[in-house]
Design a protein around this motif. Structure first.
Motif, PDB file in Angstrom:
ATOM      1  N   VAL A  38       0.840  -1.193   0.000  1.00 55.73           N
ATOM      2  CA  VAL A  38       0.000   0.000   0.000  1.00 55.73           C
ATOM      3  C   VAL A  38       0.875   1.243   0.000  1.00 55.73           C
ATOM      4  O   VAL A  38       1.326   1.697   1.043  1.00 55.73           O
ATOM      5  CB  VAL A  38      -0.949   0.001   1.209  1.00 55.73           C
ATOM      6  CG1 VAL A  38      -1.861   1.218   1.149  1.00 55.73           C
ATOM      7  CG2 VAL A  38      -1.772  -1.267   1.235  1.00 55.73           C
ATOM      8  N   PHE A  61       1.397   4.985  -0.107  1.00 58.60           N
ATOM      9  CA  PHE A  61       0.645   6.207   0.178  1.00 58.60           C
ATOM     10  C   PHE A  61       1.421   7.414  -0.334  1.00 58.60           C
ATOM     11  O   PHE A  61       1.224   8.516   0.128  1.00 58.60           O
ATOM     12  CB  PHE A  61       0.422   6.322   1.688  1.00 58.60           C
ATOM     13  CG  PHE A  61      -0.695   7.254   2.099  1.00 58.60           C
ATOM     14  CD1 PHE A  61      -1.368   8.040   1.195  1.00 58.60           C
ATOM     15  CD2 PHE A  61      -1.070   7.337   3.419  1.00 58.60           C
ATOM     16  CE1 PHE A  61      -2.386   8.886   1.581  1.00 58.60           C
ATOM     17  CE2 PHE A  61      -2.079   8.187   3.828  1.00 58.60           C
ATOM     18  CZ  PHE A  61      -2.737   8.958   2.912  1.00 58.60           C
ATOM     19  N   LEU A  90       4.638   7.647   2.361  1.00 53.10           N
ATOM     20  CA  LEU A  90       4.034   8.955   2.593  1.00 53.10           C
ATOM     21  C   LEU A  90       5.094  10.002   2.908  1.00 53.10           C
ATOM     22  O   LEU A  90       5.099  11.108   2.356  1.00 53.10           O
ATOM     23  CB  LEU A  90       3.034   8.847   3.747  1.00 53.10           C
ATOM     24  CG  LEU A  90       2.401  10.127   4.246  1.00 53.10           C
ATOM     25  CD1 LEU A  90       1.553  10.757   3.166  1.00 53.10           C
ATOM     26  CD2 LEU A  90       1.554   9.864   5.468  1.00 53.10           C
ATOM     27  N   TRP A 145      -0.222  14.562  -0.328  1.00 57.11           N
ATOM     28  CA  TRP A 145      -0.669  13.258   0.159  1.00 57.11           C
ATOM     29  C   TRP A 145      -2.151  13.066  -0.100  1.00 57.11           C
ATOM     30  O   TRP A 145      -2.623  11.934  -0.223  1.00 57.11           O
ATOM     31  CB  TRP A 145      -0.323  13.112   1.619  1.00 57.11           C
ATOM     32  CG  TRP A 145      -1.093  14.010   2.513  1.00 57.11           C
ATOM     33  CD1 TRP A 145      -0.957  15.360   2.614  1.00 57.11           C
ATOM     34  CD2 TRP A 145      -2.132  13.636   3.401  1.00 57.11           C
ATOM     35  NE1 TRP A 145      -1.854  15.845   3.518  1.00 57.11           N
ATOM     36  CE2 TRP A 145      -2.579  14.807   4.019  1.00 57.11           C
ATOM     37  CE3 TRP A 145      -2.713  12.426   3.744  1.00 57.11           C
ATOM     38  CZ2 TRP A 145      -3.592  14.813   4.947  1.00 57.11           C
ATOM     39  CZ3 TRP A 145      -3.725  12.424   4.670  1.00 57.11           C
ATOM     40  CH2 TRP A 145      -4.155  13.618   5.260  1.00 57.11           C
ATOM     41  N   ALA A 146      -2.878  14.179  -0.248  1.00 55.48           N
ATOM     42  CA  ALA A 146      -4.289  14.042  -0.584  1.00 55.48           C
ATOM     43  C   ALA A 146      -4.431  13.423  -1.969  1.00 55.48           C
ATOM     44  O   ALA A 146      -5.324  12.610  -2.222  1.00 55.48           O
ATOM     45  CB  ALA A 146      -4.971  15.404  -0.535  1.00 55.48           C
ATOM     46  N   GLY A 179      -3.842   9.806  -1.680  1.00 57.26           N
ATOM     47  CA  GLY A 179      -5.020   9.186  -1.092  1.00 57.26           C
ATOM     48  C   GLY A 179      -6.131   9.030  -2.127  1.00 57.26           C
ATOM     49  O   GLY A 179      -6.829   8.013  -2.167  1.00 57.26           O
ATOM     50  N   GLU A 180      -6.261  10.041  -2.980  1.00 54.38           N
ATOM     51  CA  GLU A 180      -7.249   9.993  -4.048  1.00 54.38           C
ATOM     52  C   GLU A 180      -6.981   8.792  -4.962  1.00 54.38           C
ATOM     53  O   GLU A 180      -7.893   8.046  -5.313  1.00 54.38           O
ATOM     54  CB  GLU A 180      -7.134  11.292  -4.842  1.00 54.38           C
ATOM     55  CG  GLU A 180      -8.363  11.760  -5.547  1.00 54.38           C
ATOM     56  CD  GLU A 180      -8.110  13.151  -6.134  1.00 54.38           C
ATOM     57  OE1 GLU A 180      -7.807  13.239  -7.331  1.00 54.38           O
ATOM     58  OE2 GLU A 180      -8.180  14.146  -5.389  1.00 54.38           O
ATOM     59  N   MET A 185      -5.435   6.051  -4.196  1.00 61.50           N
ATOM     60  CA  MET A 185      -5.762   4.814  -3.478  1.00 61.50           C
ATOM     61  C   MET A 185      -7.267   4.591  -3.436  1.00 61.50           C
ATOM     62  O   MET A 185      -7.751   3.469  -3.590  1.00 61.50           O
ATOM     63  CB  MET A 185      -5.226   4.870  -2.047  1.00 61.50           C
ATOM     64  CG  MET A 185      -3.720   4.761  -1.974  1.00 61.50           C
ATOM     65  SD  MET A 185      -3.090   5.341  -0.395  1.00 61.50           S
ATOM     66  CE  MET A 185      -3.848   4.197   0.705  1.00 61.50           C
ATOM     67  N   ALA A 186      -7.997   5.679  -3.240  1.00 61.86           N
ATOM     68  CA  ALA A 186      -9.450   5.564  -3.170  1.00 61.86           C
ATOM     69  C   ALA A 186     -10.007   5.078  -4.507  1.00 61.86           C
ATOM     70  O   ALA A 186     -10.897   4.233  -4.555  1.00 61.86           O
ATOM     71  CB  ALA A 186     -10.059   6.914  -2.806  1.00 61.86           C
ATOM     72  N   LEU A 222     -15.939   8.278   0.669  1.00 61.05           N
ATOM     73  CA  LEU A 222     -14.715   7.508   0.904  1.00 61.05           C
ATOM     74  C   LEU A 222     -14.891   6.555   2.083  1.00 61.05           C
ATOM     75  O   LEU A 222     -14.465   5.405   2.043  1.00 61.05           O
ATOM     76  CB  LEU A 222     -13.529   8.441   1.184  1.00 61.05           C
ATOM     77  CG  LEU A 222     -12.947   9.217   0.019  1.00 61.05           C
ATOM     78  CD1 LEU A 222     -11.647   9.890   0.416  1.00 61.05           C
ATOM     79  CD2 LEU A 222     -12.705   8.289  -1.153  1.00 61.05           C
ATOM     80  N   LEU A 262      -5.251  -0.519   4.260  1.00 61.15           N
ATOM     81  CA  LEU A 262      -5.726   0.304   3.149  1.00 61.15           C
ATOM     82  C   LEU A 262      -7.084   0.921   3.454  1.00 61.15           C
ATOM     83  O   LEU A 262      -7.310   2.106   3.227  1.00 61.15           O
ATOM     84  CB  LEU A 262      -5.811  -0.561   1.886  1.00 61.15           C
ATOM     85  CG  LEU A 262      -6.417   0.078   0.648  1.00 61.15           C
ATOM     86  CD1 LEU A 262      -5.541   1.211   0.140  1.00 61.15           C
ATOM     87  CD2 LEU A 262      -6.615  -0.953  -0.451  1.00 61.15           C
ATOM     88  N   VAL A 299      -6.896   3.621   6.084  1.00 62.67           N
ATOM     89  CA  VAL A 299      -6.402   4.869   5.511  1.00 62.67           C
ATOM     90  C   VAL A 299      -7.520   5.589   4.768  1.00 62.67           C
ATOM     91  O   VAL A 299      -7.752   6.789   4.961  1.00 62.67           O
ATOM     92  CB  VAL A 299      -5.211   4.595   4.557  1.00 62.67           C
ATOM     93  CG1 VAL A 299      -4.886   5.834   3.741  1.00 62.67           C
ATOM     94  CG2 VAL A 299      -3.994   4.152   5.332  1.00 62.67           C
ATOM     95  N   LEU A 300      -8.244   4.841   3.932  1.00 61.49           N
ATOM     96  CA  LEU A 300      -9.300   5.470   3.125  1.00 61.49           C
ATOM     97  C   LEU A 300     -10.397   6.064   4.001  1.00 61.49           C
ATOM     98  O   LEU A 300     -10.816   7.205   3.798  1.00 61.49           O
ATOM     99  CB  LEU A 300      -9.926   4.438   2.194  1.00 61.49           C
ATOM    100  CG  LEU A 300      -9.106   4.075   0.974  1.00 61.49           C
ATOM    101  CD1 LEU A 300      -9.876   3.095   0.116  1.00 61.49           C
ATOM    102  CD2 LEU A 300      -8.759   5.317   0.191  1.00 61.49           C
ATOM    103  N   LEU A 311      -9.140   9.047   5.883  1.00 61.99           N
ATOM    104  CA  LEU A 311      -8.937  10.153   4.936  1.00 61.99           C
ATOM    105  C   LEU A 311     -10.277  10.817   4.614  1.00 61.99           C
ATOM    106  O   LEU A 311     -10.393  12.044   4.596  1.00 61.99           O
ATOM    107  CB  LEU A 311      -8.284   9.618   3.651  1.00 61.99           C
ATOM    108  CG  LEU A 311      -8.034  10.625   2.531  1.00 61.99           C
ATOM    109  CD1 LEU A 311      -6.937  11.590   2.931  1.00 61.99           C
ATOM    110  CD2 LEU A 311      -7.641   9.926   1.241  1.00 61.99           C
ATOM    111  N   GLY A 312     -11.294   9.996   4.376  1.00 58.52           N
ATOM    112  CA  GLY A 312     -12.628  10.538   4.118  1.00 58.52           C
ATOM    113  C   GLY A 312     -13.124  11.383   5.277  1.00 58.52           C
ATOM    114  O   GLY A 312     -13.702  12.452   5.072  1.00 58.52           O
ATOM    115  N   ILE A 337       1.633  14.458   9.375  1.00 59.81           N
ATOM    116  CA  ILE A 337       2.715  13.798   8.634  1.00 59.81           C
ATOM    117  C   ILE A 337       3.986  13.824   9.475  1.00 59.81           C
ATOM    118  O   ILE A 337       4.717  12.834   9.557  1.00 59.81           O
ATOM    119  CB  ILE A 337       2.945  14.506   7.285  1.00 59.81           C
ATOM    120  CG1 ILE A 337       1.634  14.772   6.585  1.00 59.81           C
ATOM    121  CG2 ILE A 337       3.894  13.698   6.422  1.00 59.81           C
ATOM    122  CD1 ILE A 337       1.074  13.689   5.759  1.00 59.81           C
TER     123      ILE A 337
END
Lengths: 325, 304
Positions: free
Chosen positions: A60, A62, A132, A253-254, A257-258, A260-261, A303, B92, B95-96, B99-100, B224
């Motif tokens: 994964v 990131f 990340l 990082w956004a 994340g996008e 990954m989503a 999400l 995973l 994280v998602l 993040l949302g 971070i």
């Protein structure tokens, strides 16, 4: 229907839709249509690459936006030097895609090699955080490049030049991006089904078993990571040409994340699912931004729902033939 | 020399502040195995609750309470609505989902409070500075942060190592099923740990609010850095979080003070300026890369 048939069938349907879409959109007279389709194809290239390591290797990452940004910055910066007439490392730069694009991909490969080597010493959550953090490092370096616009980013005066194809023509550019996407998906499919890909997937299922069979995991994982970096870098190259603009935001990082989503939304480990994911995500984004400037307040819960209930993604169940692996 | 000591104190202060955030994050990961990106969001909520309460009541202690309560309650809400369902799931999805939640919370706070940053005054009893020794006056507010950070570190050490609650936490981290089978309510234990982490975020938020602007994206920036701290220290380890926080604090503050000087001494100004700026902001990531080269699982790996 076998798994292979479903893949081929889905691939052909998607391809027909993506080839026909610009004509359909042109009929409606909607000017935003072709740019939207182009964005979808470029994102698809990036997320298919990410699927290669997340979906097949459970790595994964990131931080994949860093390859996206490095690909973009390479072409924008070198083209900038040509236009400004000053040199970079004694070279006046060029605007030729045939030189710039391979260079950009090479840069992504090298970066992927170094970062992959460091990050792949770990697994799981460590890997997530380390990728990340490296992406943040790239982000801060891009922000500090005052000469290339720093925070504000760098405008490209024109798109790169390619013999035989006019990149400034939106149709030609779209079909070029689509062609590259098709080639890339076929390449990734080949990789996944090769001996190399089998070992790589075997490592995800049981690292211990593979090690006992005499496999050294690192070269396999590293090679897959580098391939994935190159694909994401190519998406960055195309993005820079599409937007004619690069900013450090490409590395945030956004953005990672996008990506990954989108992979999860489409279906992990299916290569084609993420393309559908890209279409759905970017389409939804477009609709929501028209509806409200606070579209994140809707996208955020979506999400969360994907994470809670959407493990198979849009196409995961279908493409995997209902099997779990 | 005075400048150097001042920079070391700044590093200590930044380190103490980072520890407040890193300890909660690492506890939640070490015990529940959840990677929680909303940790930075709790910090932001704490800072907003604190700053808004101080603005309306004028009392710093009311602000302190509001910050810890606000962050803690939001933490419990997040745990019970989302995170609870993700304990045994792949990282995973954690994280998602988190993040949302960040995107949602940021936008919700924007809608409620607006986009412009809020500023909070330093409480009167922490205004001004103390002369530590002749020639070095240090702001009281920053000293307070150091003291709070160290006190929390000591408190956590006591809690984890010398209480029944801490014993259950450690046992639950090792073998959840076994502890569950022994009749301990794991759900409540997890909620308490998650809530504790969020409360510490609130504390960090209200302590940092007078030193910087309270704004929407503040949580992500620090999140971070907090990750870097716990990766360096070893994910899941409180001791690692402490050492990592101090290291990052020192490298950041000494880097800011000395890297530009060194570069301008060695290189032409135009090059030095850009390079130094880049290196200063990336310095903690460079530190992390170096640590990982030698110890891939951090300085104090929690589980081997």
């Amino acid at each position: 229907m076998s798994k292979f048939d479903r893949f081929t069938l889905t691939g052909i349907v998607m391809l027909v839709l993506l080839i026909a879409a610009p004509f359909v959109v042109a009929q409606t007279g909607w000017h935003g249509g072709l740019p939207l389709l182009t964005r979808i194809v470029i994102y698809a290239l990036a997320v298919v690459s990410l699927d290669l390591i997340i979906g097949y290797g459970a790595l994964v990452s990131f931080g994949h936006a860093m390859f996206f940004s490095v690909g973009g910055y390479m072409v924008a910066v070198l083209a900038y030097h040509t236009n400004m007439g000053d040199t970079i490392f004694g070279w006046e730069g060029t605007n030729s895609a045939l030189v710039l694009w391979p260079l950009a991909l090479l840069a992504c490969a090298l970066l992927g090699l170094v970062i992959g080597y460091l990050a792949l010493k770990t697994r799981g959550v460590q890997f997530i955080m380390i990728t990340l953090a490296f992406a943040q490092m790239v982000y801060f370096i891009l922000v500090s490049l005052q000469y290339y616009g720093g925070d504000d980013g760098l405008m490209m005066d024109m798109r790169n030049t390619m013999p035989g194809i006019d990149l400034d023509d939106p149709f030609a550019f779209y079909y070029l991006a689509l062609g590259l996407l098709v080639l890339w998906v076929l390449f990734c499919r080949f990789i996944v089904n090769s001996r190399f890909g089998m070992v790589f997937q075997g490592l995800r299922q049981s690292e211990r078993r593979a090690v006992n069979l005499g496999v050294n995991p690192l070269p396999f994982r590293l090679a897959a990571f580098v391939i994935s970096a190159v694909g994401t870098g190519l998406a960055g190259v195309l993005w820079a040409n599409y937007a004619e603009f690069v900013t450090p935001d490409m590395a945030t990082w956004a953005k990672s994340g996008e990506f990954m989503a989108i992979v999860t939304l489409g279906g992990l480990g299916t290569l084609l699912g993420p393309i559908a994911g890209a279409a759905a995500f970017i389409g939804l984004e477009q609709i929501l931004t028209i509806w409200t400037e606070h579209w994140m307040i809707v996208m955020g819960p979506i999400l969360v729902l994907i994470a809670l209930f959407g493990q198979q993604g849009m196409l995961g169940r279908f493409l995997k033939g209902g099997r779990h692996d | 020399m005075i400048l150097f000591i001042e920079q070391v104190l700044n590093g200590l202060q930044y380190g103490a502040f980072l520890f407040l955030l890193a300890s909660g994050l690492t506890l939640v990961f070490g015990i529940m195995g959840v990677i929680n990106l909303t940790h930075g969001t709790f910090y932001m909520i704490g800072a907003y609750c604190g700053a808004l309460t101080v603005a309306s009541t004028g009392s710093f202690f009311m602000g302190l309470l509001a910050a810890m309560a606000g962050a803690g309650l939001y933490g419990l809400l997040v745990e019970s609505t989302v995170v609870r369902w993700l304990y045994n799931r792949d990282h995973l999805y954690q994280v998602l989902a988190t993040l949302g939640l960040i995107l949602f919370t940021n936008e919700a706070v924007t809608l409620i409070v607006g986009r412009s940053p809020i500023f909070m005054n330093i409480p009167p009893f922490l205004e001004g500075s103390v002369t530590l020794f002749p020639g070095l006056a240090y702001p009281l507010m920053r000293l307070a942060l150091i003291v709070v950070g160290l006190a929390v570190a000591f408190g956590l050490w006591l809690l984890v190592n010398h209480t029944r609650f801490g014993m259950l936490m450690r046992a639950g981290a090792d073998d959840r099923q076994m502890v569950d089978a022994l009749g301990v309510n794991m759900r409540r234990l997890y909620m308490s740990v998650f809530g504790l982490g969020a409360i510490l975020c609130g504390l960090a938020g209200v302590m940092a609010a007078p030193l910087l602007a309270v704004e929407i994206a503040m949580g992500e920036r620090i999140l971070i850095t907090t990750f870097v701290v716990i990766v360096i220290g070893g994910v899941g380890s409180i001791r690692g979080a402490f050492v990592g926080a101090m290291l990052v604090g020192m490298v950041d503050s000494l880097g800011r003070a000395y890297v530009p000087q060194i570069f301008t001494a060695l290189l032409p100004y135009s090059v030095a300026d850009t390079l130094a700026a880049g290196l200063v902001s990336a310095s903690i990531y460079v530190l992390m890369a170096l640590v990982l080269l030698v110890r891939p699982y951090g300085l104090f790996p929690a589980r081997s």
